[in-house]
Design an enzyme around this catalytic site. Structure first.
Site, mmCIF file in Angstrom:
data_model
loop_
_atom_site.group_PDB
_atom_site.id
_atom_site.type_symbol
_atom_site.label_atom_id
_atom_site.label_comp_id
_atom_site.label_asym_id
_atom_site.label_seq_id
_atom_site.Cartn_x
_atom_site.Cartn_y
_atom_site.Cartn_z
ATOM 1 C CG ASP A 511 -3.535 -2.813 1.102
ATOM 2 O OD1 ASP A 511 -4.585 -2.152 0.952
ATOM 3 O OD2 ASP A 511 -3.505 -3.881 1.738
ATOM 4 C CD GLU A 514 -7.476 3.088 1.928
ATOM 5 O OE1 GLU A 514 -7.604 2.264 1.013
ATOM 6 O OE2 GLU A 514 -6.663 2.940 2.865
ATOM 7 C CG ASP A 587 -9.794 -5.227 3.298
ATOM 8 O OD1 ASP A 587 -9.062 -5.649 2.396
ATOM 9 O OD2 ASP A 587 -9.382 -4.530 4.238
#
Length: 914
Positions: A511, A514, A587
């Site tokens: 997770d 990015e 999300d």
């Protein structure tokens, strides 16, 4: 998980603050490129520079004003692919070229010069199906087939290339920018962000100055374009306006807004265009921030006319212009010529790889939450699934399971005996998935940090110090996964002896990759941070998550000495991420609109090669009401990756907490998923071997049916199932499009033929969503669901044979051990083909089938649309043994059911109906 502020801030209060993120007009390279307006290009070809080799055709182009030379290389690649590369002929330093995304250097074919006259060069493909017409002045390229122009490049004159310059004290703009800036009274050169760029309190220092590249492509005859994930947007890409381009820049946007062209967690720079007789693709291989403008309009048909009367009759045809603009790198673009959608998928996979074959457990249902509190909580949730007779395969642990957000560790109070917890799950034939993020807590006593620091494995800031940002652990450093040595070291961390208390039922979730940096510019890393080989972050940004997932998957393979398939879910991704595992849509929010938008989002990912994808069931943020939760389970059960997940601020969300009626509906949906797994696993084998997407837009299966081109509320699962999730609150009916007047469709559960064609209103209840089987297909299923996939290995099969207008049907079944690489290394698999023709159902071996033995049998066959009551039915095996078959026939639904067959799955046999 989201980017919030660590330390007690309520997640629900952390709405998207749009001021944290740039609008297109706040991006300097976009502003600079937009100063160049459509018109005649200032580049021309130097015809005396043309050279032809077995590999490519090379020539140089020159900018009429700044006189900078660019080197152009044109390649034909096996399988209807063309490649165009444009770089500086003599750059001050090498420009970034994306590594590791292409699985190998593509095999080229020799282009030949078909025709050469004043100012025009025509290249021909090997089989002469395609011609590349290169116009010298102004420089442009047309790709033609059979006299028709499919695609043209630089026909709007928007080729843009900022050449590298030495740093200068007065920070003057480049010659191209001077010329562009002079076109605009509004924009002063000092506002163009050439050598530095401000956003809020952040200053991005551009050590090498402006390096942006861009080009326009015209798609002739096309008005439907798709792809370029990831955006929370419609399936068909919309026309963009100034300041509202599609953005490809991986960002952590908590509760992202719907119908917004901002880039979210991942980027695949692949665009598809479709019209009834052809599909084409553009793969823009660039990992820096990229913006895409799209404009569709009608133009007069481009054909030589013989008379004024014919000219007057010229019909309008669509034309779509696509403009790619990237911050840095080179122009390296692949033109995928199809001509079918399935050809495009193969071509893209030929370049970037196919979907990894998932371990079977990972196609089951996953139960996740931020966070399951401790070992007792895990045990209780696990037991709850058994108590309520709901199958599931994996329970997930979020960041709170670690010792102070130090990954590869366990909280010593909450998870005192993680090995024992895993052994408990193993006995239940279930798995554990844990989160491992890329940020590393700054703590000299934390072994991972200390080792990485000592070895110099962290990304550096522009001054050469380790880049530090804030994330879940507080102050954190970020591993430089672009460095192959770092990836190897990281993979070694997953070894059982190194990752304490991990076992072979533990799998991984990457997770925040990015990468997410709280309080960073746009909540990510500064673009002037420095990676391996001194490349700035701006060059590699969209690759960061791709590389972490690559290293993680390698680690899981290596811990098993290369024997076991990994499972890795990543939030951030790029072209080629399909080789390493699964992706999800990040999300999302517990609202109906997010359920609805998840369908086009997942369809777009499938088109871009990433079949193993899903959306958090129920919505990650907020509290779904029981109806929304049920509808989301029903949709998720018929999508590739199936996981329920929720934030710590939301109420508990286990499937049995919403009343008996909701529990029944959720149980039914999950059990349907488990019974369908043989079909789903077979689809994943096809994705793995033939690059066929698991979840398909209708137009992919019905390419000539214009009414399907913009449908995004239903989809095909493989070629056999039409799924229409219910995405409206309190819906009593849904409007289903049944494509193809020549097709027959059957209710998947009741087996009744759909009498109407075209668009039909279908009544719905809370019990399930509409699913239909296409005539002409055979779907393999298990006869019953088990507690998890592993409990079902020996469960018998049934076949649903749906007859088409010719009373024929065909289908496949792929089986292997579900977890190892034996299918690859030792051909340990079964690949069976089922054919129904002239009242005979036969099972035969698909040509490439390997050797895998199973004791499973086909117990039942249900034939849909069988015209009349049979007299008798016999089954015969390869050894000549025959037996009479017990059957029942329903005259009202025309359904023939064959029972107690006990026919071996791994043997040839046939059933004859008289």
């Amino acid at each position: 998980m989201e980017a919030g502020t660590p330390g007690g801030v309520s997640v629900q209060d952390e709405a998207v603050d749009k001021s944290n993120f740039k609008k297109c007009n706040q991006i300097s390279f976009y502003r600079r490129q937009k100063l160049l307006h459509p018109g005649k290009s200032l580049y021309r070809v130097l015809l005396d520079s043309v050279t032809l080799s077995d590999e490519n055709v090379k020539f140089q182009i020159i900018h009429e004003e700044n006189k900078v030379l660019l080197q152009v290389e044109v390649y034909e690649i096996d399988g209807n692919i063309f490649r165009l590369k444009i770089d500086e002929a003599s750059p001050l330093r090498a420009r970034y070229k994306v590594p590791d995304v292409l699985i190998k250097e593509p095999t080229t074919q020799r282009l030949s010069i078909f025709h050469k006259e004043a100012g025009i060069l025509v290249l021909s493909s090997v089989n002469e199906d395609y011609k590349l017409q290169i116009t010298a002045n102004p420089f442009q390229v047309e790709l033609q087939t059979k006299g028709e122009t499919v695609m043209s490049m630089n026909s709007n004159g928007l080729l843009y290339f900022e050449h590298l310059q030495p740093p200068s004290s007065d920070r003057k703009p480049t010659a191209q920018n001077e010329e562009a800036a002079s076109d605009s009274s509004k924009e002063k050169p000092e506002d163009l962000g050439l050598w530095q760029e401000k956003f809020g309190s952040f200053l991005d220092i551009k050590a090498h100055g402006p390096t942006s590249v861009g080009m326009d492509f015209s798609l002739h005859g096309y008005d439907h374009v798709y792809g370029i994930p990831q955006h929370a947007e419609t399936l068909v890409l919309k026309n963009t306006s100034d300041g509202d381009a599609y953005r490809l820049y991986n960002l952590d946007i908590f509760g992202y807004k719907i119908h917004d062209k901002i880039g979210i967690y991942g980027s695949v720079p692949l665009l598809l265009a479709h019209k009834p007789n052809r599909t084409s693709g553009i793969f823009w291989l660039n990992s820096s921030e990229t913006l895409v403008d799209i404009s569709t309009k009608a133009v007069a048909e481009h054909t030589p006319s013989r008379s004024a009367a014919e000219t007057a009759k010229q019909r309008a045809v669509p034309l779509t212009d696509v403009r790619w603009m990237s911050e840095s790198g080179i122009i390296d673009v692949f033109l995928l010529m199809g001509p079918t959608a399935f050809d495009i998928f193969k071509q893209f996979a030929q370049l970037t790889g196919t979907q990894a074959l998932p371990p079977l457990f990972s196609l089951g249902y996953h139960q996740c939450r931020w966070n399951y509190e401790d070992e007792q909580d895990v045990k209780a949730v696990d037991a709850g699934f058994d108590t309520h007779d709901i199958p599931y395969d994996a329970i997930w642990l979020d960041i709170e399971h670690t010792d102070g957000k130090r990954y590869f560790t366990w909280d010593k109070q909450k998870f005192q005996n993680p090995r024992k917890m895993q052994e408990h799950l193993r006995k239940k034939k279930r798995k554990l998935v844990v989160i491992i993020d890329p940020h590393i807590k700054v703590d000299p006593s934390y072994t991972l940090y200390a080792q990485a620091k000592e070895k110099g494995y962290f990304v550096k800031d522009r001054n050469g110090k380790d880049f530090e940002g804030i994330s879940w652990p507080g102050s954190s450093c970020y591993l430089d996964f672009t460095n192959p040595e770092v990836r190897k070291w990281y993979a070694d961390q997953f070894a059982f002896k190194t990752y304490k208390a991990s076992t072979n039922i533990l799998f991984v979730w990457n997770d925040m990759n990015e990468p997410s940096v709280f309080k960073g510019a746009e909540l990510t890393m500064q673009k002037d941070a420095v990676h391996y080989n001194n490349w700035e972050h701006r060059e590699v940004h969209n690759l960061y998550g791709f590389y972490q997932q690559m290293a993680t998957a390698e680690g899981l393979i290596r811990r098993s000495s290369g024997k076991e398939r990994p499972f890795v879910l990543t939030r951030s991704f790029f072209a080629g991420s399909q080789k390493y595992g699964a992706v999800w849509t990040g999300d999302n929010t517990a609202e109906w609109s997010y359920l609805k938008i998840s369908i086009p989002m997942l369809l777009t990912l499938n088109m871009a090669g990433i079949s193993f994808c899903g959306a958090d069931v129920g919505g990650f943020i907020g509290d779904p009401d029981p109806e929304l939760l049920v509808r989301w389970y029903q949709a998720g059960a018929y999508q590739p990756f199936f996981r329920g997940h929720s934030t710590m601020e939301s109420k508990r969300r286990e499937p049995w907490l919403f009343g008996e009626r909701s529990t029944q509906s959720i149980r039914r949906a999950i059990r349907e998923r488990y019974v369908l797994l043989p079909y789903l696993y077979t689809l994943f084998y096809r994705a793995h071997t033939a690059a066929e997407p698991v979840m398909r837009c209708l137009w992919i299966e019905f390419p000539g049916k214009v009414e399907t081109f913009d449908v995004e509320n239903e989809y095909m699962l493989g070629n056999a199932l039409l799924v229409h999730p219910v995405t409206e609150k309190e819906a009593k009916t849904v409007t289903v499009l049944f494509p193809g007047s020549e097709e027959i469709w059957y209710d998947f559960r009741k087996f009744k033929r759909v009498e109407d064609a075209g668009t039909v209103k279908i009544p719905v209840t809370l019990e399930n969503i509409p699913v239909f089987q296409r005539g002409g297909t055979v779907i393999p299923l298990k006869t019953t669901a088990g507690k998890s996939t592993e409990w079902m290995l020996d469960t018998s099969y049934e076949l649903h044979v749906a007859l088409d207008t010719e009373a024929c049907a065909i289908g496949e079944l792929y089986i292997d051990d579900g977890h190892s690489f034996q299918y690859l290394h030792k051909k340990q698999f079964l690949y069976r083909k089922f054919t129904f023709h002239k009242n005979v159902l036969s099972s035969s071996c698909v040509d490439e089938s390997g050797q895998y033995h199973t004791t499973c049998v086909v117990e039942r066959v249900i034939i849909l649309g069988f015209g009349k009551q049979p007299t008798f039915v016999t089954a015969s095996s390869k050894d000549g043994k025959k037996k009479e078959v017990v059957f029942t026939y329903d005259t009202t639904t025309s359904v023939l059911t064959l029972e107690k067959l006990a026919l071996s799955v791994d043997a040839d046999w046939e059933i004859c109906i008289s």
